[in-house]
Write a protein that holds these residues in place. Structure first.
Motif, PDB file in Angstrom:
ATOM      1  N   THR A 132      14.461-156.805   5.804  1.00 27.09           N
ATOM      2  CA  THR A 132      14.254-158.216   6.128  1.00 27.09           C
ATOM      3  C   THR A 132      13.920-159.023   4.883  1.00 27.09           C
ATOM      4  OG1 THR A 132      13.493-157.654   8.352  1.00 27.09           O
ATOM      5  CG2 THR A 132      12.899-159.835   7.504  1.00 27.09           C
ATOM      6  N   VAL A 133      12.980-158.511   4.089  1.00 23.27           N
ATOM      7  CA  VAL A 133      12.596-159.213   2.862  1.00 23.27           C
ATOM      8  C   VAL A 133      13.791-159.321   1.921  1.00 23.27           C
ATOM      9  CG1 VAL A 133      11.084-159.169   0.844  1.00 23.27           C
ATOM     10  CG2 VAL A 133      10.204-158.461   3.077  1.00 23.27           C
ATOM     11  N   SER A 134      14.554-158.233   1.797  1.00 29.63           N
ATOM     12  CA  SER A 134      15.722-158.253   0.916  1.00 29.63           C
ATOM     13  C   SER A 134      16.760-159.250   1.405  1.00 29.63           C
ATOM     14  CB  SER A 134      16.335-156.847   0.832  1.00 29.63           C
ATOM     15  OG  SER A 134      15.408-155.914   0.311  1.00 29.63           O
ATOM     16  N   MET A 175      12.468-155.519  -5.374  1.00 35.30           N
ATOM     17  CA  MET A 175      12.941-154.760  -4.221  1.00 35.30           C
ATOM     18  C   MET A 175      13.842-153.587  -4.633  1.00 35.30           C
ATOM     19  SD  MET A 175      11.425-156.140  -1.656  1.00 35.30           S
ATOM     20  CE  MET A 175      10.111-156.264  -2.878  1.00 35.30           C
ATOM     21  N   VAL A 176      14.627-153.768  -5.674  1.00 34.94           N
ATOM     22  CA  VAL A 176      15.468-152.663  -6.145  1.00 34.94           C
ATOM     23  C   VAL A 176      14.601-151.501  -6.621  1.00 34.94           C
ATOM     24  CG1 VAL A 176      17.112-151.935  -7.924  1.00 34.94           C
ATOM     25  CG2 VAL A 176      17.485-154.072  -6.696  1.00 34.94           C
ATOM     26  N   ALA A 230      24.319-158.135  -2.021  1.00 37.52           N
ATOM     27  CA  ALA A 230      23.824-158.144  -0.649  1.00 37.52           C
ATOM     28  C   ALA A 230      24.294-156.915   0.119  1.00 37.52           C
ATOM     29  CB  ALA A 230      24.280-159.415   0.054  1.00 37.52           C
ATOM     30  N   ALA A 231      25.589-156.635   0.055  1.00 35.44           N
ATOM     31  CA  ALA A 231      26.136-155.515   0.817  1.00 35.44           C
ATOM     32  C   ALA A 231      25.527-154.186   0.373  1.00 35.44           C
ATOM     33  CB  ALA A 231      27.662-155.483   0.664  1.00 35.44           C
ATOM     34  N   ALA A 287      18.456-150.589   1.596  1.00 32.91           N
ATOM     35  CA  ALA A 287      17.182-151.001   2.185  1.00 32.91           C
ATOM     36  C   ALA A 287      17.040-150.531   3.629  1.00 32.91           C
ATOM     37  CB  ALA A 287      17.045-152.522   2.113  1.00 32.91           C
ATOM     38  N   SER A 288      18.170-150.343   4.300  1.00 36.72           N
ATOM     39  CA  SER A 288      18.153-149.907   5.694  1.00 36.72           C
ATOM     40  C   SER A 288      18.035-148.395   5.837  1.00 36.72           C
ATOM     41  CB  SER A 288      19.432-150.379   6.400  1.00 36.72           C
ATOM     42  OG  SER A 288      19.553-151.786   6.348  1.00 36.72           O
ATOM     43  N   ALA A 289      18.269-147.669   4.749  1.00 38.71           N
ATOM     44  CA  ALA A 289      18.225-146.213   4.805  1.00 38.71           C
ATOM     45  C   ALA A 289      16.786-145.712   4.835  1.00 38.71           C
ATOM     46  CB  ALA A 289      18.966-145.621   3.602  1.00 38.71           C
ATOM     47  N   LYS A 290      16.570-144.531   5.409  1.00 38.79           N
ATOM     48  CA  LYS A 290      15.234-143.957   5.488  1.00 38.79           C
ATOM     49  C   LYS A 290      14.792-143.424   4.120  1.00 38.79           C
ATOM     50  CE  LYS A 290      15.700-142.560  10.338  1.00 38.79           C
ATOM     51  NZ  LYS A 290      15.701-141.426  11.265  1.00 38.79           N
TER      52      LYS A 290
END
Length: 410
Positions: free
Chosen positions: A292-294, A332-333, A394-395, A401-404
């Protein structure tokens, strides 16, 4: 399992180490941008054109890409504590060499500075992940803010110093910051070495790590997530360095700002990075998901090229939003790398691999946008290029970011 040394939250070893990281960060961008305020005096004194003198600002970024494999090999053998001291020593040597002779020595000193800063680029994310495991996001944000504050300090201070003592001494005197950082770093790491050892706590920004098909056992070049991080970091860096270089020209050409006015306006892009680098991890700490933040930061980045294309007179708003984004997304990266690294050894390799290839794209940004502008005669195509690169960022970034998180293996 990684172990970390116990530290008191305030006033103890961790606090001093954080101060040392901040002082170190002041020296990881400041020596590069210090040239810009005195570029014309420097060029005239050394007998070169302004464009040729501009190499002193672009060479370090090229070093970030070219020197990273060698830095990674060095960090496999040296301790991180010693590597930072070596980095500071090289920054000091490069700063002095750049100021004492003709243009060849200025180039040589700049290369030394670029290599020295490359050590910091790779080492600091690993140090943060190792020594601040429960505060990776916020400490990385503080580090990123310090990079920008260091740039602002040297940008503001170099011209007045040059008016008093000349450009050579003005550049060389920033070596005092290097010495201060080295002393504090040595004291901080000595205290850390004497601290007791305890088990780490989980990063507040991360969920509980889980295995991911033994992906942590693979080398970086065989991991899909690392290649996506390369794409995200590279596209962000391409957009940042390209935009930083050409924003004054874009503002001057599209809305008629004076050279001084365009330069002052574009500084908003740099200053607002401080807000993003501190604000993004603060949102993570309040429980917002990394994705979300990303995603919010990506949206802010998209505002810059879109706004300049459709409503250029709103440039202050567009640059402020993108400034927040570029400072926050860098943080974030780093958080993504920590979540997906699987341990300190992997983090070293991942940091070197991602930054080495990413800075190749970064170095190409200013040149590519300049060539596109020359070929088309307008700033529309360069801004569309930035828009495409932000889309790639973004992609790739949102997928990682969505990965565990990956379980620690060392």
């Amino acid at each position: 399992m990684i172990t970390t040394r116990a530290r008191s939250a305030v006033g103890g070893a961790s606090g001093l180490l954080l101060v040392a990281i901040i002082l170190y960060a002041f020296n990881l961008r400041g020596p590069i941008v210090a040239v810009a305020p005195v570029i014309r005096e420097l060029a005239a004194d050394l007998g070169v054109t302004d464009g040729t003198a501009g190499l002193l600002s672009t060479i370090p970024v090229i070093c970030f890409a070219a020197a990273t494999p060698f830095v990674a090999a060095y960090l496999r053998r040296a301790s991180l504590e010693r590597a930072v001291l070596v980095s500071l020593a090289l920054v000091l040597v490069g700063t002095v060499v750049r100021s004492v002779g003709g243009f060849p020595l200025a180039i040589a000193g700049t290369i030394v500075i670029g290599v020295a800063i490359t050590i910091g680029n790779v080492a600091v994310p690993v140090i943060v992940a190792r020594d601040f495991p429960s505060r990776v996001g916020i400490v990385t944000g503080i580090y990123t803010s310090a990079l920008n504050i260091g740039s602002v300090i040297t940008t503001i201070g170099t011209a007045p110093l040059a008016a008093l003592v000349g450009w050579r001494w003005a550049l060389a005197l920033w070596g005092v910051l290097v010495l201060v950082a080295a002393v504090v770093w040595r004291i901080a790491t000595a205290r850390i070495a004497a601290a007791p050892v305890s088990a780490p706590s989980a990063d507040a920004a991360d969920s509980t790590p889980v295995p991911a098909d033994s992906i942590a056992l693979l080398p970086p070049w065989r991991r899909w997530d690392v290649w996506l991080l390369v794409a995200a970091f590279g596209a962000q860096s391409f957009s940042y360095y390209g935009s930083s270089t050409w924003l004054p020209s874009i503002l001057a050409d599209t809305i008629g700002l004076s050279k001084d006015g365009a330069g002052a306006a574009s500084s908003v892009f740099q200053l607002m990075a401080i807000v993003g680098s501190l604000g993004a991890p603060a949102l993570l700490a309040r429980g917002l998901p990394l994705r979300t933040v990303s995603a919010v930061l990506v949206g802010c980045w998209l505002v810059l090229p879109t706004g300049l294309l459709l409503a250029p007179h709103g440039y202050l708003v567009w640059m402020a939003a993108a400034g927040v984004a570029q400072g926050g997304f860098f943080t974030m990266v780093v958080v993504m790398m920590v979540r997906r690294s699987g341990g300190s050894s992997n983090m070293r390799r991942m940091s070197a691999f991602v930054q080495g290839l990413g800075y190749c794209l970064a170095a190409a940004g200013p040149v590519a946008l300049g060539l596109v502008h020359d070929a088309t005669g307008s700033w529309t195509a360069p801004l569309l290029t930035v828009l495409v690169m932000v889309g790639i960022m973004a992609a790739a970034g949102l997928t990682v970011a969505s990965a565990k998180p990956v379980a620690t293996i060392d």
